[in-house]
Design a protein around this motif. Structure first.
Motif, PDB file in Angstrom:
ATOM      1  N   ALA A 153      -1.347  -6.951  -2.989  1.00  0.00           N
ATOM      2  CA  ALA A 153      -0.133  -6.138  -2.874  1.00  0.00           C
ATOM      3  C   ALA A 153      -0.167  -4.957  -3.826  1.00  0.00           C
ATOM      4  O   ALA A 153       0.273  -3.846  -3.476  1.00  0.00           O
ATOM      5  CB  ALA A 153       1.091  -7.012  -3.155  1.00  0.00           C
ATOM      6  N   LEU A 154      -0.709  -5.150  -5.037  1.00  0.00           N
ATOM      7  CA  LEU A 154      -0.800  -4.061  -6.007  1.00  0.00           C
ATOM      8  C   LEU A 154      -1.792  -2.992  -5.537  1.00  0.00           C
ATOM      9  O   LEU A 154      -1.552  -1.790  -5.726  1.00  0.00           O
ATOM     10  CB  LEU A 154      -1.214  -4.609  -7.371  1.00  0.00           C
ATOM     11  N   GLN A 155      -2.894  -3.443  -4.949  1.00  0.00           N
ATOM     12  CA  GLN A 155      -3.870  -2.480  -4.441  1.00  0.00           C
ATOM     13  C   GLN A 155      -3.280  -1.640  -3.317  1.00  0.00           C
ATOM     14  O   GLN A 155      -3.583  -0.444  -3.196  1.00  0.00           O
ATOM     15  CB  GLN A 155      -5.128  -3.214  -3.960  1.00  0.00           C
ATOM     16  N   ASP A 156      -2.440  -2.252  -2.494  1.00  0.00           N
ATOM     17  CA  ASP A 156      -1.790  -1.493  -1.434  1.00  0.00           C
ATOM     18  C   ASP A 156      -0.882  -0.413  -2.010  1.00  0.00           C
ATOM     19  O   ASP A 156      -0.625   0.620  -1.349  1.00  0.00           O
ATOM     20  CB  ASP A 156      -0.977  -2.426  -0.530  1.00  0.00           C
ATOM     21  N   ARG A 157      -0.373  -0.645  -3.218  1.00  0.00           N
ATOM     22  CA  ARG A 157       0.468   0.350  -3.891  1.00  0.00           C
ATOM     23  C   ARG A 157      -0.351   1.324  -4.728  1.00  0.00           C
ATOM     24  O   ARG A 157       0.211   2.206  -5.382  1.00  0.00           O
ATOM     25  CB  ARG A 157       1.483  -0.349  -4.794  1.00  0.00           C
ATOM     26  N   LEU A 185      -2.348   0.461  -7.314  1.00  0.00           N
ATOM     27  CA  LEU A 185      -2.424   0.035  -8.710  1.00  0.00           C
ATOM     28  C   LEU A 185      -3.632  -0.867  -8.916  1.00  0.00           C
ATOM     29  O   LEU A 185      -3.914  -1.752  -8.099  1.00  0.00           O
ATOM     30  CB  LEU A 185      -1.150  -0.722  -9.118  1.00  0.00           C
TER      31      LEU A 185
END
Length: 350
Positions: free
Chosen positions: A307-311, A313
């Motif tokens: 989820a962070l990579q999708d943002r 980060l």
């Protein structure tokens, strides 16, 4: 105390005898008490009464003084005399209400329990709701030896809440019925054999030895958890298919634990299905103090990384680091710091 000195005048030898002969018996008794002889119980009772009256008068005066002082300071009013006092009163009232509710729930739980205990060598006893269970829905099998019990499926309509098995030796239990809590608790048992014939989501086995949990076909799903602590030779089998050997695992909590002595009995483990096979993991606590495992923590962190990579980060981003660390197991140090922060916050709120 006031004392009266008696002066005796010389009299003839016959005078005392004549005086005693003419004086009433009551006057003779009083005279004897005054001279320090005879029965003095009435004398002491009189002084006890005087003392009690004096003490009561002093207490009444002190209570009156306290009331006058409280009135002068404004402490005798129903309204709080400061903001902190108001908060304290509210908290005390909330605590009293919580205690009242807890005691009510405790009383209801005790009233709902039926105890089947102290039996020996009683095989194949089928427990009926009205006769054996006295129309109660929490079943406690306790202190039984070499007995066999059957909880039939006819109990389903009566909504059995929970089943406890404690201090039983050499017993068998066939569980055909469902439970509202879907929770079976076992503690301090030896050579116990439980056949689970209805899906039961949670089973706990504590401080027991040579317990066999036999899950029949389709009763041990991926959501079933068997928690155990301080137990030896815990055997768990599941008839996963109609043919072939059952899935099986045997756990010894003292061998699984990395701690020594009594500390090992305090560690909790969970046996469950992982990737289609029975596995046993150490139970940890998450940030909400709920039971979890290292496998579950790693899975949640992996989902969070995606989820962070999708943002956009990376793992090294400060926000990502904080979020990932929040998913870590709750160590004793973190728990102590958390309780300290909560205590400080509660103190500031006063």
């Amino acid at each position: 105390f006031f004392f009266r000195r008696l002066y005796l005048c010389p009299m003839s030898a016959a005078a005392p005898d004549s005086a005693a002969a003419t004086a009433p018996p009551q006057d003779v008794a009083i005279a004897s008490q005054a001279l320090g002889t005879g029965d003095r119980s009435a004398y002491y009772r009189n002084w006890d009464r005087v003392t009690e009256e004096a003490v009561a008068q002093v207490k009444a005066e002190e209570e009156q003084d306290r009331k006058e002082a409280d009135h002068a300071l404004g402490l005798d009013k129903d309204r709080p005399y400061s903001e902190a006092d108001e908060l304290d009163r509210e908290k005390r009232a909330a605590l009293r209400e919580a205690k009242r509710r807890w005691e009510k729930l405790e009383a209801q739980e005790q009233a709902a329990r039926v105890y089947i205990e102290g039996e020996t060598e009683r095989e194949g006893r089928v427990l009926e709701f009205q006769t054996d269970l006295c129309s109660k829905r929490v079943i406690m099998l306790r202190d039984n030896k070499a007995c066999g019990y059957v909880l039939p499926s006819t109990l389903d309509e009566h909504q059995i809440v929970k089943v406890f098995i404690e201090n039983c030796v050499g017993c068998t239990v066939d569980l055909h019925c469902r439970m509202v809590t879907s929770h079976l608790e076992i503690a301090h048992c030896e050579r116990l054999h439980v056949r689970v014939r209805y899906p039961t989501m949670t089973v706990s086995v504590d401080l027991s030895q040579n317990v066999h949990l036999e899950f029949m076909q389709n009763t041990f799903t991926d959501h079933v958890k068997v928690y155990h602590a301080g137990s030896r030779a815990l055997r768990i089998t599941h008839e996963s298919s109609g043919d072939g050997p059952p899935d099986e695992v045997t756990a010894d909590d003292f061998q699984l634990s990395k701690l020594e002595g009594q500390a090992a009995a305090e560690e909790q483990f969970v046996t469950h299905y992982v990737s289609g096979a029975l596995a046993t993991d150490l139970v940890l606590r998450d940030v909400k103090n709920l039971p979890t495992t290292a496998r579950d923590i790693e899975a949640r962190q992996q989902q969070l990384r995606v989820a962070l990579q999708d943002r956009g980060l990376s793992d090294s981003d400060p926000e990502a680091v904080a979020l990932l660390e929040a998913q870590e197991a709750l160590t004793p140090e973190r728990q102590a710091q958390r309780e300290k922060d909560e205590g400080n916050a509660a103190f500031r709120d006063r």
